[in-house]
Write a protein that holds these residues in place. Structure first.
Motif, PDB file in Angstrom:
ATOM      1  N   ASP A   1     -31.050  10.437  -4.046  1.00  0.00           N
ATOM      2  CA  ASP A   1     -31.095   9.052  -4.530  1.00  0.00           C
ATOM      3  C   ASP A   1     -32.377   8.337  -4.122  1.00  0.00           C
ATOM      4  O   ASP A   1     -32.838   7.414  -4.820  1.00  0.00           O
ATOM      5  CB  ASP A   1     -29.892   8.267  -3.994  1.00  0.00           C
TER       6      ASP A   1
ATOM      7  N   SER B   1     -37.626   8.621  -6.693  1.00  0.00           N
ATOM      8  CA  SER B   1     -37.689   7.999  -8.014  1.00  0.00           C
ATOM      9  C   SER B   1     -37.918   9.056  -9.098  1.00  0.00           C
ATOM     10  O   SER B   1     -38.437  10.151  -8.830  1.00  0.00           O
ATOM     11  CB  SER B   1     -38.824   6.980  -8.061  1.00  0.00           C
ATOM     12  N   ASP B   2     -37.558   8.696 -10.329  1.00  0.00           N
ATOM     13  CA  ASP B   2     -37.831   9.593 -11.454  1.00  0.00           C
ATOM     14  C   ASP B   2     -39.333   9.821 -11.617  1.00  0.00           C
ATOM     15  O   ASP B   2     -39.762  10.920 -11.981  1.00  0.00           O
ATOM     16  CB  ASP B   2     -37.261   8.997 -12.743  1.00  0.00           C
ATOM     17  N   GLU B   3     -40.118   8.788 -11.352  1.00  0.00           N
ATOM     18  CA  GLU B   3     -41.579   8.914 -11.483  1.00  0.00           C
ATOM     19  C   GLU B   3     -42.108   9.980 -10.526  1.00  0.00           C
ATOM     20  O   GLU B   3     -42.939  10.825 -10.911  1.00  0.00           O
ATOM     21  CB  GLU B   3     -42.245   7.576 -11.184  1.00  0.00           C
TER      22      GLU B   3
ATOM     23  N   ARG C   1     -30.271  13.704 -13.770  1.00  0.00           N
ATOM     24  CA  ARG C   1     -29.497  13.570 -12.528  1.00  0.00           C
ATOM     25  C   ARG C   1     -28.010  13.657 -12.907  1.00  0.00           C
ATOM     26  O   ARG C   1     -27.516  12.830 -13.667  1.00  0.00           O
ATOM     27  CB  ARG C   1     -29.772  12.228 -11.847  1.00  0.00           C
TER      28      ARG C   1
ATOM     29  N   ARG D   1     -41.632   7.122  -3.354  1.00  0.00           N
ATOM     30  CA  ARG D   1     -42.760   7.900  -3.857  1.00  0.00           C
ATOM     31  C   ARG D   1     -43.089   8.998  -2.854  1.00  0.00           C
ATOM     32  O   ARG D   1     -42.845   8.865  -1.665  1.00  0.00           O
ATOM     33  CB  ARG D   1     -43.998   7.009  -4.040  1.00  0.00           C
TER      34      ARG D   1
END
Length: 507
Positions: A139, A142-144, A87, A2
């Motif tokens: 990597d 996160s996508d969030e 990605r 995050r």
């Protein structure tokens, strides 16, 4: 992983502070590159099935001039269609649009690539792209976390687009239900001269004023006329073009005003002229300075009274036409010399616009070169066309007497030459692919002033000496034929005459 509260706060502050969108967006992607450890980042606007770069960091400057169509760039098409974080795997077989465009990594392919589509409601308005040379560079994020970045950027871009729309509407109030301006023409450039020209176009486009556009041959006066038409209420009707320099005197009046059957030999039917074709629209008269004095008088009458007469017809026809005129001559001098009517000049130049020559536009040369590289890539079906650093330096150093048109031809010729020398469809342009780069910057007149000390001429003087020698050589090789010499030199014949006069080679 995050983002920290501090990192998100920094990004949010970068989007809120500053007075200009360009400055704000530049700080955004610079911050993103630092926070994410990118090798390159870009903010792109989506319009008419293409992505237009607004701000870049870590990419070659010519990227700002490129226009990335969805059809020509499958990765960007995937981002446009995704609706979420994309990605791309390191071994993806989809070509990366920035391959060869990260300085210092021209010969390497991008390994890590993340795309963040930006939405306003359900509408795609842009994208953020993040690129790195290491396969696992993103990597840890996160996508969030990336969605939060996309949301912040989308909000800022949407606000900028809304403000831009409101500002353009406030420049000239429109009636309820009036037209919406069409997407702008490809007027590429961030130099002060081009920024001022775009502002002036925004001011006058929505009015009904006649506009006189002046500038050297090849500067893009046609694009200015197109932008004026597209930004006006007349955009729903035709923009009609007429090159006055290409009109034989015998048919010029008929081309402008039309004729009736039997008006002259060969008039086998009634024919509408350009004014009738442009009724309720816009008529663009290019090279207006080439019209004869007799036709100038008839054109003046149309501008004064709004009616025309077809050749051979006594009846008048009412027309509602906005006239845009362009010239590469100094019409004030033409008026003083008696070759252009003063009253017509004042009618046409209610709002004059001047298009700066390319030599006065600084780094716009590189942006335009990027645009033409991308156009050449699509036209020839190549995987990539990039400029190496030496080529960019050569383009910046050249004075471009033929302006943007000469640059376009130079890029396309260079791409064809470079393509012929390689086996694949990967093209890297170097100075050797440009004909002007084959010559030394100074003439043979630079001689030794003292033992061990070379006399260095001022660059402008040396350049003019070289231009004189090249023009003289071309004229000698083509029996003093100016048109053939201009073709050999890769420039417009009118520009060649003008340059020769400036260099003292013509009276």
């Amino acid at each position: 992983m995050r983002f920290s509260v501090n990192a998100l706060a920094t990004i949010a502050l970068e989007l809120q502070s500053g007075i200009g969108h360009q400055d704000r967006f530049q700080r955004l992607i610079t911050t993103l590159r630092q926070v994410l450890g990118c090798d390159a980042s870009a903010l792109l606007r989506y319009e008419a099935r293409q992505f237009i770069p607004l701000a870049i960091d870590g990419l070659a400057q010519d990227v700002l001039g490129r226009r990335f169509t969805l059809e020509g760039h499958p990765r960007l098409e995937a981002i446009a269609r995704a609706g979420d974080v994309v990605r791309f795997p390191a071994d993806s077989d989809l070509p990366d649009p920035y391959d060869g465009l990260i300085p210092g990594h021209e010969n390497f392919h991008v390994h890590a690539c993340v795309g963040l589509p930006l939405f306003a409601g359900q509408n795609l308005i842009g994208a953020l792209t993040l690129d790195g040379m290491s396969p696992d560079q993103f990597d840890a994020f996160s996508d969030e976390a990336l969605r939060l970045i996309a949301a912040l950027a989308a909000g800022a871009l949407n606000n900028a687009l809304l403000i831009e729309k409101l500002e353009s509407q406030n420049l000239m109030p429109r009636a309820p239900g009036a037209f919406e301006p069409q997407p702008g023409s490809q007027m590429i450039g961030l130099s002060p001269g081009m920024t001022q020209l775009k502002k002036e176009i925004d001011i006058v486009a929505a009015s009904d004023l006649n506009v006189l556009i002046d500038g050297e041959t090849g500067t893009g006066k046609e694009l200015v006329a197109k932008a004026l038409h597209e930004g006006s209420p007349r955009a729903v009707n035709s923009l009609v073009y007429l090159n006055c320099a290409a009109l034989p005197e015998s048919v010029a009046e008929s081309e402008l005003f039309g004729h009736v059957k039997g008006a002259f030999t060969g008039a086998i039917s009634n024919r509408s002229g350009k004014f009738e074709m442009a009724d309720n629209g816009t008529l663009f008269l290019d090279e207006i300075g080439e019209l004869s004095l007799a036709l100038q008088a008839k054109l003046l009458r149309v501008l004064q009274y709004g009616d025309i007469q077809r050749v051979g017809d006594d009846r008048s026809i009412r027309v509602d036409v906005r006239v845009l005129a362009a010239t590469n001559r100094d019409l004030r001098e033409e008026v003083l010399a008696g070759r252009f009517r003063a009253d017509l000049f004042h009618r046409l130049s209610v709002f004059p616009l001047s298009v700066p020559p390319l030599r006065e536009r600084g780094d716009d040369v590189i942006l335009l070169a990027g645009y033409f590289c991308e156009q050449s890539r699509l036209r020839l079906g190549l995987s990539r066309v990039v400029l190496n650093p030496a080529a960019r330096a050569a383009l910046l150093a050249y004075p471009w007497p033929g302006n943007v048109r000469e640059l376009e031809h130079a890029i396309y010729r260079a791409v064809v030459l470079a393509r012929a020398a390689v086996a694949g469809d990967d093209v890297v342009l170097t100075p050797e692919h440009f004909s002007f780069a084959d010559q030394p910057p100074a003439s043979a007149a630079a001689v030794t002033a003292a033992p061990g000390t070379a006399a260095v001429k001022p660059l402008r003087e040396a350049t003019e000496d070289f231009q004189r020698s090249q023009i003289a050589a071309a004229l000698a090789a083509h029996q003093q034929n100016w048109a053939a010499s201009a073709r050999a030199l890769g420039m417009d014949v009118a520009n060649l005459h003008r340059l020769a006069k400036r260099l003292g080679m013509k009276a």
